[in-house]
Design a protein around this motif. Structure first.
Motif, PDB file in Angstrom:
ATOM      1  N   ILE A  21       1.014  -1.086  -0.261  1.00  0.00           N
ATOM      2  CA  ILE A  21       0.142   0.081   0.154  1.00  0.00           C
ATOM      3  C   ILE A  21       1.073   1.277  -0.043  1.00  0.00           C
ATOM      4  CG2 ILE A  21      -1.968   1.313   1.658  1.00  0.00           C
ATOM      5  CD1 ILE A  21      -2.605  -1.597   0.326  1.00  0.00           C
ATOM      6  N   PRO A  22       0.753   1.804  -1.193  1.00  0.00           N
ATOM      7  CA  PRO A  22       2.386   2.803  -1.228  1.00  0.00           C
ATOM      8  C   PRO A  22       2.093   3.974  -0.473  1.00  0.00           C
ATOM      9  CG  PRO A  22       1.815   1.705  -3.565  1.00  0.00           C
ATOM     10  CD  PRO A  22       0.862   1.313  -2.449  1.00  0.00           C
ATOM     11  N   GLU A  23       0.891   4.597  -0.288  1.00  0.00           N
ATOM     12  CA  GLU A  23       0.001   5.259   0.466  1.00  0.00           C
ATOM     13  C   GLU A  23      -0.230   5.634   1.952  1.00  0.00           C
ATOM     14  OE1 GLU A  23       0.998   8.465  -1.321  1.00  0.00           O
ATOM     15  OE2 GLU A  23       1.954   7.570  -2.699  1.00  0.00           O
ATOM     16  N   GLY A  24      -0.620   4.217   2.065  1.00  0.00           N
ATOM     17  CA  GLY A  24      -0.848   3.351   3.206  1.00  0.00           C
ATOM     18  C   GLY A  24      -2.190   3.547   3.413  1.00  0.00           C
ATOM     19  N   HIS A  25      -2.767   3.482   4.282  1.00  0.00           N
ATOM     20  CA  HIS A  25      -4.295   3.627   4.963  1.00  0.00           C
ATOM     21  C   HIS A  25      -3.968   4.842   5.233  1.00  0.00           C
ATOM     22  CE1 HIS A  25      -4.719  -0.397   3.620  1.00  0.00           C
ATOM     23  NE2 HIS A  25      -4.000  -1.396   4.847  1.00  0.00           N
ATOM     24  N   ASP A  26      -5.863   4.649   5.390  1.00  0.00           N
ATOM     25  CA  ASP A  26      -6.120   6.491   6.529  1.00  0.00           C
ATOM     26  C   ASP A  26      -7.009   5.937   7.556  1.00  0.00           C
ATOM     27  OD1 ASP A  26      -6.510   8.045   4.617  1.00  0.00           O
ATOM     28  OD2 ASP A  26      -8.613   7.099   3.665  1.00  0.00           O
ATOM     29  N   PHE A  27      -5.765   4.490   8.309  1.00  0.00           N
ATOM     30  CA  PHE A  27      -6.283   4.460   9.890  1.00  0.00           C
ATOM     31  C   PHE A  27      -5.340   3.979   9.987  1.00  0.00           C
ATOM     32  CE2 PHE A  27      -8.758   1.574   6.760  1.00  0.00           C
ATOM     33  CZ  PHE A  27      -7.949   0.460   6.756  1.00  0.00           C
ATOM     34  N   TRP A  28      -4.615   3.336  11.188  1.00  0.00           N
ATOM     35  CA  TRP A  28      -3.678   2.325  12.015  1.00  0.00           C
ATOM     36  C   TRP A  28      -4.110   0.771  11.411  1.00  0.00           C
ATOM     37  CZ3 TRP A  28      -0.006   5.071  14.742  1.00  0.00           C
ATOM     38  CH2 TRP A  28      -0.296   6.348  15.444  1.00  0.00           C
ATOM     39  N   LEU A  29      -2.905   0.282  11.398  1.00  0.00           N
ATOM     40  CA  LEU A  29      -2.630  -1.186  11.478  1.00  0.00           C
ATOM     41  C   LEU A  29      -1.913  -1.667  11.284  1.00  0.00           C
ATOM     42  CD1 LEU A  29      -2.923  -3.669   9.728  1.00  0.00           C
ATOM     43  CD2 LEU A  29      -1.497  -3.287   7.633  1.00  0.00           C
ATOM     44  N   LEU A  30      -1.773  -2.427  13.109  1.00  0.00           N
ATOM     45  CA  LEU A  30      -1.337  -3.288  13.500  1.00  0.00           C
ATOM     46  C   LEU A  30      -0.537  -4.583  12.753  1.00  0.00           C
ATOM     47  CD1 LEU A  30       0.772  -2.956  15.830  1.00  0.00           C
ATOM     48  CD2 LEU A  30      -0.816  -4.040  17.868  1.00  0.00           C
ATOM     49  N   ILE A  31       0.198  -4.806  12.824  1.00  0.00           N
ATOM     50  CA  ILE A  31       0.092  -6.636  12.409  1.00  0.00           C
ATOM     51  C   ILE A  31       1.074  -8.114  13.559  1.00  0.00           C
ATOM     52  CG2 ILE A  31      -0.158  -5.709   9.992  1.00  0.00           C
ATOM     53  CD1 ILE A  31       2.399  -7.577   9.527  1.00  0.00           C
ATOM     54  N   LEU A  32       0.985  -8.468  14.138  1.00  0.00           N
ATOM     55  CA  LEU A  32       1.958  -9.760  14.596  1.00  0.00           C
ATOM     56  C   LEU A  32       2.447 -10.754  13.802  1.00  0.00           C
ATOM     57  CD1 LEU A  32       3.400 -10.194  17.747  1.00  0.00           C
ATOM     58  CD2 LEU A  32       0.967 -11.602  18.107  1.00  0.00           C
ATOM     59  N   THR A  33       3.565 -11.025  12.629  1.00  0.00           N
ATOM     60  CA  THR A  33       4.346 -12.459  12.322  1.00  0.00           C
ATOM     61  C   THR A  33       4.166 -13.433  13.352  1.00  0.00           C
ATOM     62  OG1 THR A  33       5.985 -12.106  12.435  1.00  0.00           O
ATOM     63  CG2 THR A  33       5.097 -10.157  10.968  1.00  0.00           C
ATOM     64  N   ARG A  34       3.386 -14.264  12.550  1.00  0.00           N
ATOM     65  CA  ARG A  34       3.773 -16.086  12.915  1.00  0.00           C
ATOM     66  C   ARG A  34       5.128 -16.416  12.111  1.00  0.00           C
ATOM     67  NH1 ARG A  34      -1.979 -18.631  15.066  1.00  0.00           N
ATOM     68  NH2 ARG A  34      -0.364 -19.965  15.685  1.00  0.00           N
ATOM     69  N   THR A  35       5.016 -16.395  11.182  1.00  0.00           N
ATOM     70  CA  THR A  35       6.653 -16.572  10.810  1.00  0.00           C
ATOM     71  C   THR A  35       7.023 -15.520   9.982  1.00  0.00           C
ATOM     72  OG1 THR A  35       4.961 -16.281   8.380  1.00  0.00           O
ATOM     73  CG2 THR A  35       5.074 -18.818   9.377  1.00  0.00           C
ATOM     74  N   PRO A  36       8.789 -16.348   9.402  1.00  0.00           N
ATOM     75  CA  PRO A  36       9.772 -15.308   8.855  1.00  0.00           C
ATOM     76  C   PRO A  36       8.816 -14.042   7.712  1.00  0.00           C
ATOM     77  CG  PRO A  36      10.029 -17.286   9.037  1.00  0.00           C
ATOM     78  CD  PRO A  36       8.701 -17.429   9.413  1.00  0.00           C
ATOM     79  N   ALA A  37       9.297 -12.454   7.439  1.00  0.00           N
ATOM     80  CA  ALA A  37       8.763 -11.921   6.395  1.00  0.00           C
ATOM     81  C   ALA A  37       9.974 -11.002   6.069  1.00  0.00           C
ATOM     82  CB  ALA A  37       7.239 -11.010   6.922  1.00  0.00           C
ATOM     83  N   GLU A  38       9.466  -9.858   5.321  1.00  0.00           N
ATOM     84  CA  GLU A  38      10.315  -9.041   4.423  1.00  0.00           C
ATOM     85  C   GLU A  38       9.312  -8.024   4.984  1.00  0.00           C
ATOM     86  OE1 GLU A  38      12.957 -11.237   1.552  1.00  0.00           O
ATOM     87  OE2 GLU A  38      12.129 -10.411   0.955  1.00  0.00           O
ATOM     88  N   PHE A  39       9.934  -6.804   5.360  1.00  0.00           N
ATOM     89  CA  PHE A  39       9.472  -5.500   4.975  1.00  0.00           C
ATOM     90  C   PHE A  39      10.450  -4.399   4.698  1.00  0.00           C
ATOM     91  CE2 PHE A  39       7.717  -8.069   8.669  1.00  0.00           C
ATOM     92  CZ  PHE A  39       5.993  -7.880   8.879  1.00  0.00           C
TER      93      PHE A  39
END
Length: 261
Positions: A21-39
């Motif tokens: 999401i290049p421009e982001g959202h109009d709200f907050w986003l919180l995620i908790l990963t349970r597997t490896p990921a790239e950010f």
């Protein structure tokens, strides 16, 4: 108060999953990963291990993707103007390792339940749960170095506190975490500030105090339930930590409770 738009638990995605999401959202986003990921962090894609939390404020670029056969995460989209969030010291857009991922996952599940049901205290409960979750993440963000085998030791400590009456010993605990007894004792003390057997004893005595106050069982039965087949040993250890015998403790608490009525 916070408004939750959606909360998901145990969301599983294939290995080609990408959330961009290049421009982001109009709200907050919180995620908790349970597997490896790239950010996407500081202008580049970086790999991160499982059990990381990442907070994205409104209108902030979001890019993360799977880096294994599958990607699993918990996540919540929400709006809030509360200072604990808008003025948070929690790093934004940067994954942080979570000290106790199982506990945080339970908070996500409770958020999902509260968001689903329309109870009288729904908004207040959601607010409390979010605050607890952010406090745990703040604690995690301030701990940069963790002891080796931290999660294994944490799991062992949970088992001890959940069942102090189990016949715990240093060799038994060492077997649970697949470490040598000597190494376990060293790591446990440096991680939690208490030796593993001292932790067991304190949990047993705390359980005994609760049983003495809130039950009518014989002291010998309480001793056995708390991991003491020998009632004399139980009474001696109880007195060392509490300052009175189990019988005297029960009597003093009951008398104090009766006079307060």
């Amino acid at each position: 108060m916070a408004t939750i738009y959606y909360v998901g638990c145990d969301a599983a995605h294939p290995g080609d999953f990408v959330y961009d999401i290049p421009e982001g959202h109009d709200f907050w986003l919180l995620i908790l990963t349970r597997t490896p990921a790239e950010f996407w962090v500081d202008g580049e894609i970086r790999p991160y291990p499982a059990n990381c939390a990442a907070l994205f404020p409104p209108r902030r670029k979001i890019l993360y993707r799977a880096c294994a056969d599958r990607f699993v995460n918990d996540w919540v989209r929400f709006a809030s103007e509360e200072p604990f969030l808008t003025e948070t010291a929690l790093p934004v857009g940067v994954p942080i390792p979570v000290a106790d991922p199982d506990y945080c996952r339970q908070l996500f599940r409770l958020l999902a339940v509260e968001n689903f049901f329309d109870g009288d205290y729904r908004e207040l409960s959601i607010d409390y749960l979010l605050r607890i979750l952010f406090h745990k993440l703040l604690e995690a963000s301030r701990t940069t170095v963790r002891q080796p085998y931290y999660h294994e030791l944490l799991d062992l400590r949970k088992r001890i506190h959940a069942d102090p009456g189990y016949p715990w010993s240093v060799p038994v605990m060492a077997e649970h975490v697949h470490l040598s007894p000597g190494y376990l004792q060293s790591l446990y003390k440096s991680t939690f500030g208490i030796s593993c057997m001292e932790d067991v004893i304190q949990c047993r005595i705390q359980l005994a105090k609760e049983r003495l106050v809130h039950g009518r069982q014989r002291i010998a039965d309480i001793a056995a339930q708390c991991g003491y087949p020998n009632v004399e040993h139980f009474s001696r250890q109880f007195r060392q930590l509490v300052g009175s015998t189990p019988r005297a403790y029960r009597k003093s608490v009951n008398e104090a409770s009766g006079s307060a009525r």
